[in-house]
Design a protein around this motif. Structure first.
Motif, PDB file in Angstrom:
ATOM      1  N   GLU A   1      69.550  31.806  21.192  1.00  0.00           N
ATOM      2  CA  GLU A   1      70.859  32.193  20.665  1.00  0.00           C
ATOM      3  C   GLU A   1      70.792  32.467  19.171  1.00  0.00           C
ATOM      4  O   GLU A   1      71.364  33.452  18.676  1.00  0.00           O
ATOM      5  CB  GLU A   1      71.877  31.092  20.955  1.00  0.00           C
ATOM      6  N   ALA A   2      70.082  31.604  18.441  1.00  0.00           N
ATOM      7  CA  ALA A   2      69.978  31.795  16.995  1.00  0.00           C
ATOM      8  C   ALA A   2      69.241  33.090  16.660  1.00  0.00           C
ATOM      9  O   ALA A   2      69.655  33.860  15.787  1.00  0.00           O
ATOM     10  CB  ALA A   2      69.275  30.600  16.361  1.00  0.00           C
ATOM     11  N   VAL A   3      68.156  33.356  17.369  1.00  0.00           N
ATOM     12  CA  VAL A   3      67.376  34.579  17.109  1.00  0.00           C
ATOM     13  C   VAL A   3      68.178  35.812  17.473  1.00  0.00           C
ATOM     14  O   VAL A   3      68.206  36.805  16.733  1.00  0.00           O
ATOM     15  CB  VAL A   3      66.045  34.526  17.872  1.00  0.00           C
ATOM     16  N   ALA A   4      68.856  35.757  18.642  1.00  0.00           N
ATOM     17  CA  ALA A   4      69.636  36.918  19.071  1.00  0.00           C
ATOM     18  C   ALA A   4      70.808  37.186  18.134  1.00  0.00           C
ATOM     19  O   ALA A   4      71.118  38.347  17.820  1.00  0.00           O
ATOM     20  CB  ALA A   4      70.134  36.704  20.494  1.00  0.00           C
ATOM     21  N   ALA A   5      71.478  36.134  17.684  1.00  0.00           N
ATOM     22  CA  ALA A   5      72.612  36.318  16.770  1.00  0.00           C
ATOM     23  C   ALA A   5      72.171  36.840  15.412  1.00  0.00           C
ATOM     24  O   ALA A   5      72.947  37.506  14.712  1.00  0.00           O
ATOM     25  CB  ALA A   5      73.361  34.999  16.607  1.00  0.00           C
ATOM     26  N   TRP A   6      70.942  36.558  15.032  1.00  0.00           N
ATOM     27  CA  TRP A   6      70.454  36.972  13.718  1.00  0.00           C
ATOM     28  C   TRP A   6      69.826  38.361  13.741  1.00  0.00           C
ATOM     29  O   TRP A   6      70.043  39.180  12.839  1.00  0.00           O
ATOM     30  CB  TRP A   6      69.433  35.945  13.215  1.00  0.00           C
ATOM     31  N   THR A   7      69.093  38.676  14.789  1.00  0.00           N
ATOM     32  CA  THR A   7      68.338  39.932  14.812  1.00  0.00           C
ATOM     33  C   THR A   7      69.043  41.050  15.565  1.00  0.00           C
ATOM     34  O   THR A   7      69.001  42.209  15.135  1.00  0.00           O
ATOM     35  CB  THR A   7      66.957  39.687  15.438  1.00  0.00           C
ATOM     36  N   ALA A   8      69.669  40.732  16.696  1.00  0.00           N
ATOM     37  CA  ALA A   8      70.267  41.797  17.519  1.00  0.00           C
ATOM     38  C   ALA A   8      71.580  41.331  18.125  1.00  0.00           C
ATOM     39  O   ALA A   8      71.700  41.158  19.348  1.00  0.00           O
ATOM     40  CB  ALA A   8      69.292  42.231  18.614  1.00  0.00           C
TER      41      ALA A   8
END
Length: 358
Positions: free
Chosen positions: A116-123
């Protein structure tokens, strides 16, 4: 020994050993009690193919492969083998304890948090917009909360059924004075694993009513308002509950069989063929390999009177001269011995690795 081979259908181990192991009964209508270690014949021990133990030549893997091949080809053992559904349940409940179930879920939850953190930050635009909660769409937050409460109540009911059945079987077994049958029942019904899984799921559902880790992630402004990841975890909760319900069904069927004397005999036969016999075969094969360490594991070429005595896994008493002595800080036992490269080494101990475990 010929009677043993005739009863079991073939030698205990394919091509390497013929060994008499303890067997109580089989399901082909004939009963026998075989004396452990009554007959041992070594056919090709001088030509052990360590490649069967993998690229590292693991003794444990070599033994497991031998036992597995025998259990698959032996007619009597195949007749008493667990069906595919029971094997799938046993594989799913291999975790075994409450702590491990909770720990495994915690790892999964952390993976979802990181995703969730990666998706919210990158895409952030790649996440499905239909998972947004509130008007004009569906209130997914309320839906997730309601479904979680339904799962919680269902799991509580299933755990209550299991508790009552365990109490009933314990009373019946105590009345008959058979503690061995109680242990058999617990193993065949997966009672310990089932209770651990049910209690672990209850704990997870109670905690996840508040979603504490997700709340912390949002407080750090690293998450997203979309409910896609909570829906994913909810799907894991539903799948976990369904597996538990399948295990409860198996538990109830086993309980009904256990209270019937004829069906209890069948449970004993299955336990012997699927648990007792493979464990005893594994232990005896390992002992045989370790007992021949001089000629097989390190391929000693020197005279037996002048050469070293090498022994693994079995205490044969104190040696005459101790060359190397080690004192372990914690209780330690030999777990495996690996012949690196899959073949006996040309230089004694040059390519051998002993793996110890507490």
């Amino acid at each position: 020994m010929e009677n043993v081979v005739a009863l079991l259908g073939e030698p205990v181990c394919s091509g390497q050993f013929i060994m008499c192991v303890g067997v109580h009964s089989f399901v082909d209508g004939r009963r026998a009690i075989l004396i452990p270690g009554a007959a041992v014949r070594l056919d090709e021990m001088s030509m052990v193919d360590w490649r069967r133990g993998g690229w590292t030549g693991s003794v444990n893997r070599w033994v497991r492969r031998e036992v597995h091949e025998h259990m698959r080809s032996n007619p009597a053992a195949s007749a008493a083998r667990y069906d595919i559904g029971v094997r799938a349940l046993r594989y799913a409940f291999r975790v075994g304890t409450f702590r491990r179930f909770v720990g495994l879920y915690l790892v999964v939850d952390l993976v979802f948090l990181a995703a969730e953190a990666v998706a919210a930050w990158t895409a952030p635009d790649s996440l499905p917009s239909w998972t947004a909660s509130g008007p004009p769409g569906i209130d997914l937050k309320g839906l997730v909360l309601n479904v979680s409460s339904y799962l919680l109540s269902t799991q509580v009911g299933a755990l209550g059924v299991v508790s009552l059945a365990l109490a009933l079987v314990t009373l019946v077994a105590q009345r008959e004075g058979s503690s061995t049958d109680v242990q058999l029942y617990h193993h065949e019904s997966l009672s310990f694993e089932l209770v651990a899984s049910c209690v672990a799921l209850l704990a997870v559902l109670c905690v996840q009513l508040l979603w504490p880790l997700q709340f912390l992630l949002h407080r750090l402004s690293l998450g997203t308002d979309l409910q896609v990841f909570k829906l994913g975890l909810l799907g894991i909760h539903v799948g976990w509950l369904l597996v538990n319900l399948c295990a409860v069904a198996h538990f109830i069927v086993t309980t009904f069989r256990f209270v019937q004397q004829s069906a209890r005999e069948r449970l004993r036969e299955r336990y012997t063929a699927n648990v007792v016999l493979p464990l005893e075969m594994t232990e005896r094969l390992r002992q045989q390999l370790y007992g021949l360490a001089n000629s097989e594991l390190i391929e000693a070429k020197v005279d037996a009177e002048e050469g070293p005595d090498v022994m693994f896994g079995t205490d044969f008493g104190e040696p005459s001269v101790v060359e190397i002595e080690s004192t372990f800080a914690n209780p330690t036992a030999l777990h495996d011995f690996r012949m690196i490269g899959g073949q006996p080494p040309s230089c004694p101990l040059a390519r051998s690795r002993a793996h110890y475990g507490i």
